[in-house]
Design a protein around this motif. Structure first.
Motif, PDB file in Angstrom:
ATOM      1  N   ALA A   1     -51.661 -37.075   3.991  1.00  0.00           N
ATOM      2  CA  ALA A   1     -50.457 -37.860   4.264  1.00  0.00           C
ATOM      3  C   ALA A   1     -49.656 -38.539   3.061  1.00  0.00           C
ATOM      4  CB  ALA A   1     -50.664 -39.090   5.246  1.00  0.00           C
ATOM      5  N   TYR A   2     -50.689 -38.742   1.865  1.00  0.00           N
ATOM      6  CA  TYR A   2     -50.326 -39.390   0.873  1.00  0.00           C
ATOM      7  C   TYR A   2     -50.639 -38.568  -0.510  1.00  0.00           C
ATOM      8  CZ  TYR A   2     -55.325 -40.491   0.359  1.00  0.00           C
ATOM      9  OH  TYR A   2     -56.537 -40.665   0.016  1.00  0.00           O
ATOM     10  N   GLY A   3     -49.692 -38.697  -1.317  1.00  0.00           N
ATOM     11  CA  GLY A   3     -49.921 -38.013  -2.571  1.00  0.00           C
ATOM     12  C   GLY A   3     -50.218 -39.302  -3.596  1.00  0.00           C
ATOM     13  N   ILE A   4     -50.766 -38.742  -4.934  1.00  0.00           N
ATOM     14  CA  ILE A   4     -51.124 -39.764  -5.864  1.00  0.00           C
ATOM     15  C   ILE A   4     -50.490 -39.436  -7.046  1.00  0.00           C
ATOM     16  CG2 ILE A   4     -53.122 -38.413  -6.138  1.00  0.00           C
ATOM     17  CD1 ILE A   4     -54.798 -41.108  -6.772  1.00  0.00           C
ATOM     18  N   ALA A   5     -50.155 -40.304  -7.991  1.00  0.00           N
ATOM     19  CA  ALA A   5     -49.433 -39.874  -9.250  1.00  0.00           C
ATOM     20  C   ALA A   5     -49.937 -41.160 -10.173  1.00  0.00           C
ATOM     21  CB  ALA A   5     -48.040 -40.021  -9.006  1.00  0.00           C
ATOM     22  N   PRO A   6     -49.858 -41.107 -11.438  1.00  0.00           N
ATOM     23  CA  PRO A   6     -49.949 -42.277 -12.315  1.00  0.00           C
ATOM     24  C   PRO A   6     -49.137 -43.583 -12.204  1.00  0.00           C
ATOM     25  CG  PRO A   6     -49.884 -40.146 -13.645  1.00  0.00           C
ATOM     26  CD  PRO A   6     -49.302 -39.892 -12.189  1.00  0.00           C
TER      27      PRO A   6
END
Length: 305
Positions: A162-167
């Motif tokens: 359900a979620y993404g991750i980025a800097p």
């Protein structure tokens, strides 16, 4: 890992401790909320972050959330913003310098996410117990700035899909060396006192806790990153989320100030930011002068030599 060692003692001196596990801040974003708002990619700059936050702040939902009453969270973000502005809260010889232009600009930019940009709910000024993580997990906010949040989100019922991750965003959009740091490293370390009654036993315990096998067990449980390079190579730490965290730790994270009065710094500056969030929530103006006044008060609370 070099960034982890940076949090184990004074700069230029041999480490005074051994890193146990490492965490880095990252930007977590709700994929469905981004799609519904027409946001194609996670923001890389703070301008993009604010723009995305405004698109997400509607129908009772908000762009992001902050722990406004948590001094530790406040100081972590304030410190990263300051480093991005090429500033620090201490002079090279370790004296407090909370009111320099870069530090003031950094704190104002952080508090302005609520005060000016209005992408944080005013009630977040009272958050201090991970409520921002809960808001994100429940779909009340579209973005979250947090350290190694995966296990926490899973425990609250949010699927990893359900979620993404980025800097974490930076001023220019390109994380890297120097002013483009986007995470702090606080240091969760083990140290052995010279006057311990059982030096051999204590040393063996440190070796055990930092062994490859135990590092894999410990860091898997905490969804953190092993500071031991060999343990990092394990497949458990090569997920897309961990790739962002490892890259941040390797390239764009810096240790909090390695000074004797660091804990007092966290309390004083973190509390100053807490009070500024309270002003923002109450509709009182947050200006350069009011930020400088709050940081002046914080500096006056530091121990005198």
């Amino acid at each position: 890992v070099d960034s982890a060692l940076g949090s184990t003692g004074a700069e230029g001196q041999p480490p005074a401790a051994v890193p146990l596990y490492s965490m880095a801040y990252a930007l977590y974003y709700n994929k469905q909320m981004f799609a519904d708002a027409g946001i194609d990619a996670p923001p890389a700059t703070w301008d993009e972050f604010v723009a995305a936050g405004k698109k997400l702040s509607k129908d009772g939902k908000w762009g992001t959330a902050m722990e406004g009453s948590n001094p530790s969270e406040n100081v972590h973000h304030a410190y990263v913003f300051a480093k991005q502005h090429g500033a620090d809260f201490f002079t090279p010889d370790g004296k407090p310098d909370f009111t320099n232009d870069g530090a003031v600009t950094a704190v104002k930019q952080y508090v302005d996410l609520m005060a000016k940009d209005k992408i944080i709910a005013p009630g977040n000024a009272e958050y201090a117990q991970n409520q921002s993580v809960s808001d994100f997990a429940k779909g009340r906010t579209g973005m979250l700035l947090w350290q190694s949040a995966s296990a926490n989100l899973t425990s609250q019922g949010m699927s990893e899909d359900a979620y993404g991750i980025a800097p974490v965003p930076v001023q220019s959009g390109t994380p890297g060396a120097g002013t483009q740091v986007n995470s702090m490293v606080a240091g969760i370390n083990l140290a052995v006192f010279k006057n311990t009654d059982n030096l051999d036993g204590a040393t063996e315990f440190v070796k055990f806790m930092t062994s490859d096998t135990e590092q894999k067990i410990l860091n898997t449980a905490y969804s953190s990153i092993p500071p031991v390079k060999a343990a990092q190579a394990d497949p458990a730490f090569n997920t897309p989320a961990n790739a962002v965290l490892k890259d941040t730790l390797a390239k764009s994270a810096v240790a909090l100030p390695q000074v004797p009065d660091e804990s007092q710094f966290e309390t004083a500056v973190g509390t100053a930011v807490k009070e500024l969030f309270a002003d923002a929530a109450a509709g009182r103006p947050v200006t350069t002068d009011s930020v400088k006044a709050a940081l002046t008060k914080a500096q006056q609370q530091m121990p005198t030599k």
